[in-house]
Design an enzyme around this catalytic site. Structure first.
Site, PDB file in Angstrom:
ATOM      1  N   ARG A 166       0.447  -1.105   0.167  1.00 30.72           N
ATOM      2  CA  ARG A 166      -0.415   0.174   0.112  1.00 30.72           C
ATOM      3  C   ARG A 166       1.039   1.589  -0.077  1.00 30.72           C
ATOM      4  O   ARG A 166       0.602   2.038   0.864  1.00 30.72           O
ATOM      5  CB  ARG A 166      -0.955   0.099   1.438  1.00 30.72           C
ATOM      6  CG  ARG A 166      -2.174  -0.880   0.829  1.00 30.72           C
ATOM      7  CD  ARG A 166      -3.381  -0.138   0.683  1.00 30.72           C
ATOM      8  NE  ARG A 166      -4.432  -1.298   0.284  1.00 30.72           N
ATOM      9  CZ  ARG A 166      -5.685  -1.463   1.152  1.00 30.72           C
ATOM     10  NH1 ARG A 166      -5.563   0.123   2.015  1.00 30.72           N
ATOM     11  NH2 ARG A 166      -6.363  -2.118   1.205  1.00 30.72           N
ATOM     12  N   ARG A 211      -5.983  11.897  -5.999  1.00 33.74           N
ATOM     13  CA  ARG A 211      -7.540  11.322  -5.633  1.00 33.74           C
ATOM     14  C   ARG A 211      -8.768  12.342  -5.772  1.00 33.74           C
ATOM     15  O   ARG A 211      -9.800  11.734  -6.306  1.00 33.74           O
ATOM     16  CB  ARG A 211      -7.520  10.611  -4.107  1.00 33.74           C
ATOM     17  CG  ARG A 211      -8.324  10.224  -3.510  1.00 33.74           C
ATOM     18  CD  ARG A 211      -8.429   8.979  -2.364  1.00 33.74           C
ATOM     19  NE  ARG A 211     -10.101   8.008  -2.497  1.00 33.74           N
ATOM     20  CZ  ARG A 211     -10.940   8.612  -1.853  1.00 33.74           C
ATOM     21  NH1 ARG A 211     -11.127  10.032  -1.580  1.00 33.74           N
ATOM     22  NH2 ARG A 211     -11.543   7.634  -0.631  1.00 33.74           N
ATOM     23  N   ASP A 221      -6.961  -2.105  -6.800  1.00 31.56           N
ATOM     24  CA  ASP A 221      -7.634  -3.020  -5.711  1.00 31.56           C
ATOM     25  C   ASP A 221      -8.133  -4.467  -5.946  1.00 31.56           C
ATOM     26  O   ASP A 221      -8.551  -4.676  -7.257  1.00 31.56           O
ATOM     27  CB  ASP A 221      -9.085  -1.687  -5.496  1.00 31.56           C
ATOM     28  CG  ASP A 221      -9.301  -2.009  -3.652  1.00 31.56           C
ATOM     29  OD1 ASP A 221      -8.252  -1.787  -2.734  1.00 31.56           O
ATOM     30  OD2 ASP A 221     -10.054  -3.502  -3.743  1.00 31.56           O
TER      31      ASP A 221
HETATM   32  O1  CP3 Z   1       0.490  -1.109  -2.537  1.00 30.98           O
HETATM   33  C1  CP3 Z   1      -0.362  -0.303  -3.452  1.00 30.98           C
HETATM   34  O2  CP3 Z   1      -0.513   0.878  -2.952  1.00 30.98           O
HETATM   35  C2  CP3 Z   1      -1.576  -0.263  -4.260  1.00 30.98           C
HETATM   36  C3  CP3 Z   1      -2.624  -0.131  -4.229  1.00 30.98           C
HETATM   37  C4  CP3 Z   1      -3.780  -1.138  -3.789  1.00 30.98           C
HETATM   38  C5  CP3 Z   1      -4.883  -1.138  -2.732  1.00 30.98           C
HETATM   39  N1  CP3 Z   1      -5.554  -1.834  -2.428  1.00 30.98           N
HETATM   40  C6  CP3 Z   1      -5.121   0.381  -2.971  1.00 30.98           C
HETATM   41  C7  CP3 Z   1      -6.647   1.070  -1.614  1.00 30.98           C
HETATM   42  C8  CP3 Z   1      -3.257  -2.600  -3.087  1.00 30.98           C
HETATM   43  C9  CP3 Z   1      -2.039  -3.880  -3.206  1.00 30.98           C
HETATM   44  C10 CP3 Z   1      -4.912  -3.001  -2.692  1.00 30.98           C
HETATM   45  C11 CP3 Z   1      -4.897  -4.511  -1.895  1.00 30.98           C
HETATM   46  C12 CP3 Z   1      -6.535  -4.909  -0.871  1.00 30.98           C
HETATM   47  N2  CP3 Z   1      -8.124  -4.462  -1.664  1.00 30.98           N
HETATM   48  C13 CP3 Z   1      -6.663  -5.980  -1.159  1.00 30.98           C
HETATM   49  C14 CP3 Z   1      -5.566  -6.427  -0.465  1.00 30.98           C
HETATM   50  C15 CP3 Z   1      -3.745  -5.860   0.701  1.00 30.98           C
HETATM   51  C16 CP3 Z   1      -5.042  -6.086   1.606  1.00 30.98           C
HETATM   52  O3  CP3 Z   1      -4.377  -4.997   2.881  1.00 30.98           O
HETATM   53  O4  CP3 Z   1      -5.119  -7.035   3.059  1.00 30.98           O
HETATM   54  C17 CP3 Z   1      -7.172  -5.617   0.508  1.00 30.98           C
HETATM   55  C18 CP3 Z   1      -8.019  -6.647   1.488  1.00 30.98           C
HETATM   56  C19 CP3 Z   1      -8.366  -4.750  -0.454  1.00 30.98           C
HETATM   57  C20 CP3 Z   1     -10.157  -4.364  -0.037  1.00 30.98           C
HETATM   58  C21 CP3 Z   1     -10.288  -2.703   0.439  1.00 30.98           C
HETATM   59  N3  CP3 Z   1      -9.371  -2.088  -0.675  1.00 30.98           N
HETATM   60  C22 CP3 Z   1     -10.189  -2.461   1.685  1.00 30.98           C
HETATM   61  C23 CP3 Z   1     -10.996  -3.187   2.796  1.00 30.98           C
HETATM   62  C24 CP3 Z   1     -10.393  -1.008   1.454  1.00 30.98           C
HETATM   63  C25 CP3 Z   1     -10.728   0.038   2.838  1.00 30.98           C
HETATM   64  C26 CP3 Z   1      -9.599   0.040   3.430  1.00 30.98           C
HETATM   65  C27 CP3 Z   1      -8.961   1.557   3.701  1.00 30.98           C
HETATM   66  O5  CP3 Z   1      -7.252   1.508   3.467  1.00 30.98           O
HETATM   67  O6  CP3 Z   1      -9.425   2.718   3.359  1.00 30.98           O
HETATM   68  C28 CP3 Z   1      -9.518  -0.548   0.144  1.00 30.98           C
HETATM   69  C29 CP3 Z   1      -9.183   0.730  -0.339  1.00 30.98           C
HETATM   70  C30 CP3 Z   1      -8.315   1.106  -0.825  1.00 30.98           C
HETATM   71  N4  CP3 Z   1      -7.138   0.539  -1.379  1.00 30.98           N
HETATM   72  C31 CP3 Z   1      -7.592   2.387  -0.781  1.00 30.98           C
HETATM   73  C32 CP3 Z   1      -6.589   2.414  -1.090  1.00 30.98           C
HETATM   74  C33 CP3 Z   1      -5.068   3.212  -1.304  1.00 30.98           C
HETATM   75  C34 CP3 Z   1      -7.416   3.624   0.346  1.00 30.98           C
HETATM   76  C35 CP3 Z   1      -8.662   4.880  -0.221  1.00 30.98           C
HETATM   77  C36 CP3 Z   1      -8.842   6.119   0.094  1.00 30.98           C
HETATM   78  O7  CP3 Z   1      -8.264   6.359  -1.037  1.00 30.98           O
HETATM   79  O8  CP3 Z   1     -10.114   6.222   0.671  1.00 30.98           O
END
Ligand code: CP3
Length: 354
Positions: A27, A40, A77
């Protein structure tokens, strides 16, 4: 042949010695970076950001500009696949990603479209843009969620506290889960091949919720489907030789089984000692991890100490990629991440012959 300048991560994944331990951060593109928040806001929403190849590639390289990282990971994502299969993905700022109509029965699974990878063309385009911007400086990681982890979101509708619905289906309707898993194996394999074709140099599977299962069910519903994906990738000419990283959060107790999956590296969460993990998996497989993400909320000195401890525990050898044990959180001060990365670069030299 790859013309990438910084090959440290590729070398570690292929068992080739390096000068220092490579590092990237799960992330690494995200809300802890002010420049991410700015892009964003420009995109309008998280999903618009994911679906805009130009802006997605911009946030992918933001952490590369700021830190001495050895890889970029494409900004997207894991929930884009269920979206393409027909479960419309939604996102709210205070709620995160969710589906309005999560899966309840076999009929709902049977109508999911596992042939619709073209709908994810925007990810391929983002990869192509990113490769251009990276100018071969560092490799680019492509990724997908695992079948089990995607199933949890598709059945629950969002990340829930207990995951009771999907964990019950394991026992009261395994046929439904098997049918869903089969479709996901198909889609994920094609999706990863598409990412490799667009230019991804490494492929990673995020099994964020594998640790919810008991051992037999982990093998059945999470590890075996991931193995099938790896087999599919090994049987395709585009992905035959692409390094694959497999990350099961909570998977420390199954390292022996995971090490036989055909992956090149195993991502570790922070709960297992990396020296113990190395003894279990042996020297033919790389380990990625495994700093507790909350270590980044410590003082400069405590951050360095925590990182040194992991590098000391791994010891001499070239099959370690430094990372966190899970994603960086939005409240981390980016200056602390810089301290961590620079320290790993400097301190790890002593574990590699020059
Ligand atoms: O690693 C990176 O920089 C690449 C980007 C990336 C995102 N999501 C961007 C994101 C990656 C590799 C993911 C994978 C992802 N998404 C997973 C597997 C990795 C892990 O953390 O276990 C999962 C379970 C998700 C599902 C997901 N996406 C959730 C549960 C959430 C909400 C939680 C949170 O952090 O807000 C997201 C949103 C998300 N995906 C954000 C980002 C940068 C935050 C969104 C925002 O900008 O508000």
């Amino acid at each position: 042949m790859s013309s990438i300048k910084n090959t440290r991560i590729l070398d570690v994944l292929n068992g080739i010695p390096v000068d220092k331990t490579p590092v990237w951060i799960m992330r690494q593109a995200g809300r802890y970076l002010p420049e991410y928040k700015k892009t964003r806001a420009e995109a309008g929403s998280f999903l618009d950001l994911c679906k805009s190849p130009e802006l997605a590639s911009e946030v992918t390289i933001q952490p590369i500009r700021r830190f001495d990282l050895d890889a970029a990971i494409i900004f997207s994502d894991i929930l884009t696949i269920p979206d393409a299969m027909g479960l419309e993905l939604k996102f709210e700022d205070n709620r995160g990603p969710y589906f309005d109509n999560p899966l309840n029965n076999n009929d709902e699974v049977s109508v999911l479209n596992d042939k619709n990878i073209d709908a994810l063309e925007y990810v391929a385009e983002a990869i192509i843009h990113t490769k251009e911007k990276l100018n071969n400086e560092v490799p680019l990681i492509g990724f997908s969620g695992s079948p089990w982890t995607l199933s949890t979101y598709m059945v629950e509708g969002s990340a829930t506290k207990e995951f009771r619905k999907v964990r019950s289906i394991v026992f009261n309707n395994p046929d439904m889960l098997n049918m869903l898993t089969k479709k996901l194996v198909e889609s994920i394999s094609k999706y990863l091949i598409m990412q490799a074709k667009a230019g991804a140099d490494v492929l990673m599977i995020f099994d964020s919720w594998g640790g919810l299962l008991n051992t037999d069910n982990y093998i059945n519903f999470s590890l075996n489907p991931m193995k099938q994906i790896i087999n599919n990738l090994r049987n395709d000419k585009i992905t035959k030789n692409k390094p694959i990283i497999l990350f099961t959060k909570g998977g420390g107790i199954w390292l022996n089984q995971i090490s036989k999956s055909g992956c090149n590296a195993i991502g570790l969460d922070w709960t297992i000692n990396i020296s113990a993990a190395r003894k279990i998996v042996g020297e033919n497989i790389s380990l990625q991890g495994n700093l507790d993400p909350c270590a980044l909320h410590g003082s400069d000195e405590s951050i360095k100490q925590a990182a040194s401890k992991i590098l000391d525990d791994y010891g001499f050898g070239h099959r370690h990629i430094f990372n966190l044990g899970h994603g960086i959180d939005q409240y981390v001060n980016p200056d602390n991440l810089k301290i961590l990365i620079n320290h790993v670069k400097e301190y790890s030299k002593k574990f590699h012959k020059n």
